[in-house]
Design an enzyme around this catalytic site. Sequence first.
Site, PDB file in Angstrom:
ATOM      1  N   HIS A   1     -52.085 -73.236 156.510  1.00  0.00           N
ATOM      2  CA  HIS A   1     -50.989 -74.154 156.814  1.00  0.00           C
ATOM      3  C   HIS A   1     -50.103 -74.427 155.599  1.00  0.00           C
ATOM      4  CE1 HIS A   1     -48.505 -76.259 159.513  1.00  0.00           C
ATOM      5  NE2 HIS A   1     -48.380 -77.191 158.604  1.00  0.00           N
TER       6      HIS A   1
ATOM      7  N   TYR B   1     -45.598 -73.959 154.198  1.00  0.00           N
ATOM      8  CA  TYR B   1     -44.701 -74.771 153.357  1.00  0.00           C
ATOM      9  C   TYR B   1     -44.375 -74.057 152.049  1.00  0.00           C
ATOM     10  CZ  TYR B   1     -45.648 -78.077 156.949  1.00  0.00           C
ATOM     11  OH  TYR B   1     -45.759 -78.647 158.192  1.00  0.00           O
TER      12      TYR B   1
ATOM     13  N   HIS C   1     -42.672 -70.002 168.170  1.00  0.00           N
ATOM     14  CA  HIS C   1     -42.574 -71.097 167.181  1.00  0.00           C
ATOM     15  C   HIS C   1     -42.422 -70.536 165.769  1.00  0.00           C
ATOM     16  CE1 HIS C   1     -43.627 -74.508 164.668  1.00  0.00           C
ATOM     17  NE2 HIS C   1     -44.712 -73.873 164.230  1.00  0.00           N
ATOM     18  N   PHE C   2     -43.269 -69.567 165.426  1.00  0.00           N
ATOM     19  CA  PHE C   2     -43.170 -69.172 164.010  1.00  0.00           C
ATOM     20  C   PHE C   2     -41.978 -68.263 163.737  1.00  0.00           C
ATOM     21  CE2 PHE C   2     -47.039 -66.329 164.847  1.00  0.00           C
ATOM     22  CZ  PHE C   2     -46.428 -65.101 164.646  1.00  0.00           C
ATOM     23  N   HIS C   3     -41.432 -67.683 164.799  1.00  0.00           N
ATOM     24  CA  HIS C   3     -40.206 -66.922 164.532  1.00  0.00           C
ATOM     25  C   HIS C   3     -38.999 -67.842 164.335  1.00  0.00           C
ATOM     26  CE1 HIS C   3     -42.483 -63.266 165.519  1.00  0.00           C
ATOM     27  NE2 HIS C   3     -41.561 -62.675 164.775  1.00  0.00           N
TER      28      HIS C   3
ATOM     29  N   ARG D   1     -50.766 -64.257 173.154  1.00  0.00           N
ATOM     30  CA  ARG D   1     -50.275 -63.646 171.924  1.00  0.00           C
ATOM     31  C   ARG D   1     -51.291 -62.600 171.475  1.00  0.00           C
ATOM     32  NH1 ARG D   1     -51.308 -67.671 166.762  1.00  0.00           N
ATOM     33  NH2 ARG D   1     -50.580 -65.817 165.684  1.00  0.00           N
ATOM     34  N   ARG D   2     -51.004 -61.926 170.378  1.00  0.00           N
ATOM     35  CA  ARG D   2     -51.898 -60.908 169.802  1.00  0.00           C
ATOM     36  C   ARG D   2     -52.378 -59.948 170.891  1.00  0.00           C
ATOM     37  NH1 ARG D   2     -54.778 -65.710 167.496  1.00  0.00           N
ATOM     38  NH2 ARG D   2     -54.086 -65.942 165.350  1.00  0.00           N
TER      39      ARG D   2
HETATM   40 FE1  HAS Z   1     -46.021 -74.358 162.527  1.00  0.00          FE
HETATM   41  C1  HAS Z   1     -48.534 -72.580 164.076  1.00  0.00           C
HETATM   42  C2  HAS Z   1     -47.394 -77.277 163.639  1.00  0.00           C
HETATM   43  C3  HAS Z   1     -43.649 -76.161 160.777  1.00  0.00           C
HETATM   44  C4  HAS Z   1     -45.142 -71.523 160.790  1.00  0.00           C
HETATM   45  N1  HAS Z   1     -46.699 -72.423 162.465  1.00  0.00           N
HETATM   46  C5  HAS Z   1     -47.735 -71.891 163.189  1.00  0.00           C
HETATM   47  C6  HAS Z   1     -47.874 -70.505 162.858  1.00  0.00           C
HETATM   48  C7  HAS Z   1     -46.944 -70.223 161.884  1.00  0.00           C
HETATM   49  C8  HAS Z   1     -46.200 -71.442 161.659  1.00  0.00           C
HETATM   50  C9  HAS Z   1     -46.746 -68.899 161.167  1.00  0.00           C
HETATM   51  O1  HAS Z   1     -50.044 -78.197 164.853  1.00  0.00           O
HETATM   52  C10 HAS Z   1     -48.844 -69.529 163.513  1.00  0.00           C
HETATM   53  C11 HAS Z   1     -50.057 -69.239 162.689  1.00  0.00           C
HETATM   54  C12 HAS Z   1     -50.930 -68.243 163.422  1.00  0.00           C
HETATM   55  O2  HAS Z   1     -50.702 -67.034 163.266  1.00  0.00           O
HETATM   56  O3  HAS Z   1     -51.793 -68.670 164.206  1.00  0.00           O
HETATM   57  N2  HAS Z   1     -45.575 -76.349 162.300  1.00  0.00           N
HETATM   58  C13 HAS Z   1     -46.251 -77.374 162.847  1.00  0.00           C
HETATM   59  C14 HAS Z   1     -45.618 -78.628 162.473  1.00  0.00           C
HETATM   60  C15 HAS Z   1     -44.558 -78.295 161.670  1.00  0.00           C
HETATM   61  C16 HAS Z   1     -44.549 -76.870 161.559  1.00  0.00           C
HETATM   62  C17 HAS Z   1     -46.034 -79.994 162.880  1.00  0.00           C
HETATM   63  N3  HAS Z   1     -44.649 -73.937 161.092  1.00  0.00           N
HETATM   64  C18 HAS Z   1     -43.778 -74.819 160.500  1.00  0.00           C
HETATM   65  C19 HAS Z   1     -42.990 -74.139 159.527  1.00  0.00           C
HETATM   66  C20 HAS Z   1     -43.412 -72.827 159.522  1.00  0.00           C
HETATM   67  C21 HAS Z   1     -44.454 -72.721 160.506  1.00  0.00           C
HETATM   68  C22 HAS Z   1     -41.938 -74.794 158.672  1.00  0.00           C
HETATM   69  C23 HAS Z   1     -42.975 -71.673 158.704  1.00  0.00           C
HETATM   70  C24 HAS Z   1     -42.129 -71.748 157.713  1.00  0.00           C
HETATM   71  N4  HAS Z   1     -47.629 -74.828 163.672  1.00  0.00           N
HETATM   72  C25 HAS Z   1     -48.039 -76.090 163.968  1.00  0.00           C
HETATM   73  C26 HAS Z   1     -49.308 -76.021 164.708  1.00  0.00           C
HETATM   74  C27 HAS Z   1     -49.646 -74.681 164.824  1.00  0.00           C
HETATM   75  C28 HAS Z   1     -48.568 -73.955 164.168  1.00  0.00           C
HETATM   76  C29 HAS Z   1     -50.109 -77.119 165.236  1.00  0.00           C
HETATM   77  C30 HAS Z   1     -50.906 -74.089 165.463  1.00  0.00           C
HETATM   78  C31 HAS Z   1     -50.669 -73.777 166.871  1.00  0.00           C
HETATM   79  C32 HAS Z   1     -51.846 -73.065 167.498  1.00  0.00           C
HETATM   80  O4  HAS Z   1     -52.436 -73.635 168.408  1.00  0.00           O
HETATM   81  O5  HAS Z   1     -52.198 -71.944 167.093  1.00  0.00           O
HETATM   82  C33 HAS Z   1     -43.630 -79.293 160.992  1.00  0.00           C
HETATM   83  O6  HAS Z   1     -43.628 -79.073 159.613  1.00  0.00           O
HETATM   84  C34 HAS Z   1     -42.233 -79.222 161.528  1.00  0.00           C
HETATM   85  C35 HAS Z   1     -41.357 -80.336 160.980  1.00  0.00           C
HETATM   86  C36 HAS Z   1     -39.912 -79.996 161.117  1.00  0.00           C
HETATM   87  C37 HAS Z   1     -38.980 -80.747 161.665  1.00  0.00           C
HETATM   88  C38 HAS Z   1     -37.567 -80.222 161.779  1.00  0.00           C
HETATM   89  C39 HAS Z   1     -36.592 -80.891 160.845  1.00  0.00           C
HETATM   90  C40 HAS Z   1     -35.253 -80.255 160.990  1.00  0.00           C
HETATM   91  C41 HAS Z   1     -34.479 -79.867 159.963  1.00  0.00           C
HETATM   92  C42 HAS Z   1     -33.152 -79.191 160.253  1.00  0.00           C
HETATM   93  C43 HAS Z   1     -32.034 -80.197 160.270  1.00  0.00           C
HETATM   94  C44 HAS Z   1     -30.762 -79.575 160.708  1.00  0.00           C
HETATM   95  C45 HAS Z   1     -29.567 -79.809 160.131  1.00  0.00           C
HETATM   96  C46 HAS Z   1     -28.336 -79.145 160.643  1.00  0.00           C
HETATM   97  C47 HAS Z   1     -29.374 -80.725 158.993  1.00  0.00           C
HETATM   98  C48 HAS Z   1     -39.259 -82.096 162.190  1.00  0.00           C
HETATM   99  C49 HAS Z   1     -34.852 -80.127 158.548  1.00  0.00           C
HETATM  100  C50 HAS Z   1     -27.881 -79.942 161.787  1.00  0.00           C
HETATM  101  C51 HAS Z   1     -26.432 -79.987 161.992  1.00  0.00           C
HETATM  102  C52 HAS Z   1     -25.882 -80.244 163.201  1.00  0.00           C
HETATM  103  C53 HAS Z   1     -24.435 -80.504 163.292  1.00  0.00           C
HETATM  104  C54 HAS Z   1     -26.701 -80.268 164.446  1.00  0.00           C
END
Ligand code: HAS
Length: 558
Positions: free
Chosen positions: A231, A235, A382-384, A447-448
């Site tokens: 995890h 980050y 999700h991860f893409h 998946r997989r």
């Molecule tokens: Fe995830 C599975 C939970 C973030 C990557 N994640 C994965 C896997 C990968 C991955 C590779 O809780 C699969 C691993 C595998 O092969 O099995 N993930 C989260 C949570 C977050 C999260 C809570 N993941 C990421 C990030 C990744 C990533 C970042 C890669 C870089 N993830 C999970 C969980 C799994 C999981 C479970 C396991 C699932 C399972 O069952 O297998 C948080 O960090 C996300 C927080 C992010 C936000 C978004 C904030 C938005 C921003 C953009 C603002 C936009 C602007 C522009 C300013 C709350 C900062 C707007 C302008 C306008 C005008 C509209």
Amino acid sequence: MTNYTGSEIFSSKTRVNPKDGKLVLANMFWVAFALLIGGTAGLLQTLVRSGHFELPFGIGYYQLLTLHGVILALVMTFFFIMGFQIAALSRTAGAFNNKERTLGWIGFWVMTVGTLMSAAMIAMNEASVLYTFYAPLQAHVLHYIGLTLVIVGTWVSVAGQLMRYFRWRKENKGHKTPLLSYMTAINNVMWIVCTIGVATTVIFQFIPWSLGWVETINITLSRTLFWYFGHPLVYFWLLPAYMVWYAVIPKVLGTKGFSDNLARVSFVLFLFFSIPVGIHHQLVDPGIDAFWKGLQVVLTFMVIIPSLMTAFSMFAVFETYGRKQGAKGLLDWFKKLPWTDARFVLVFIGMLFFIPGGLGGIINASGQMNQVVHNTIWIVGHFHITVGAPVILTYFAAMLFLLPHITGRKIDKIANRLGLFLAYTWALGMGIMSLAMHWAGLRGAPRRSTYSEYGGAEVATEWITYQVMQAVGGSFLFIAIIIAILMFLKLITGPKADDIEEFPVAMFMDQDAPVVKWVENWRLLIIITIFLILIAYTVPITQMFTEEIPGAKGFKLW
Ligand code: HAS
């Protein structure tokens, strides 16, 4: 104390030291090469899963999938991160000395040897265990040793980077560290603490088991140690992108960042909360008590906060900029953003993807909803749209300013246009592919897994349309990768610049405010980090040793 004022950091003339630049460039070559190989594998996978294509030359689907995951998720990202962080330090803390730079080169070569070893094993079909190398699938020992070398290589490079950071602090006592340098230090410390998990499982479990020294492996323990690393790994990919968002993008816009202190606090929160949450990848696994799963779910919700802080900061920067350009209404500022500057557009599109990407993460982390999506292709979707969009698009944007800055070339119109095409083609391909993945996942598609009609099961026929959509999206993404490679070549061979292109570094609205002292109290930060890890992991890991968990023999199912 030196007579450092800090102002030179923000000057467009301050540059990455040319000797450090060579090291950065070497890392970036790997990025381009890995992107091409991994992207080709990705395209072929989506074609296979559409049911309309078979792999030639006896290449296996899982062999290709392993190559895709390892080369993109581990190799490409690691080389980029090492290269970018060295550039960020050299640009803001100053040139590396010989010892620090030599460590960077040794790390680079150790990573290269490790990558080649693993790649050879995958090519020989001796390691089709996917990038998470879950036991009881068993690869050739050289695959595990290769991956270990890749990690060890990053440690050596990181050692050089940390030495540079601490040397700056020693030479400039009483001053706040340049933000970008500080951010690299946080990412590196997090990396060292979390990679101990994967190193432990590989050295003490996988290598003896694959050599036949022990007959069985404790799967629960190996997965837990993997996700203790897995995890924070996400980050480790994300934070360099956030470095660009916080410290570079405001300058690209010609405005100031929102808050230097807020940016530092958000990085500290990543250090605290990105590690004690790995069990949210094992919510449906047996062998871990519900209480500890629940606790790590709560901690996962804590690690969402720094991303929300980042979103807030970026909105503030964009709106402030738009208003400075004369925007009046509630959302008019949006129109004023620099829509022809590829450095901005790439990053902005990445941010847009991160909104559903982050929301998906929150769904994954929510205990019961995880039961619906776990092990479905939703997770791949999700991860893409996390690592495959905000992260990689920001890496592309960084290439746009970094490569010309180092090679003394210009970001000419063609390079900028390639960057814009890249952003839009990527968005189209990733949009189609990831949407299809999310929908198919909700309908239970695993998946997989390669193409299968599952014995004619009705539910599996529903998935095929989505799989065809994935192939369409994958094809656009492949075109985008070709554009990225063209952009890369253009940036290193384009016309020579009269004035070195800028590596933009922004000032902040609170630039002169006193720094929050504790954010650089490393002893305190490390104690809190370890304390949280001990709370989250001591009991579950102890139980894995003390309870009777049957070991598993190795399987080679390919
Ligand atoms: Fe995830 C599975 C939970 C973030 C990557 N994640 C994965 C896997 C990968 C991955 C590779 O809780 C699969 C691993 C595998 O092969 O099995 N993930 C989260 C949570 C977050 C999260 C809570 N993941 C990421 C990030 C990744 C990533 C970042 C890669 C870089 N993830 C999970 C969980 C799994 C999981 C479970 C396991 C699932 C399972 O069952 O297998 C948080 O960090 C996300 C927080 C992010 C936000 C978004 C904030 C938005 C921003 C953009 C603002 C936009 C602007 C522009 C300013 C709350 C900062 C707007 C302008 C306008 C005008 C509209």
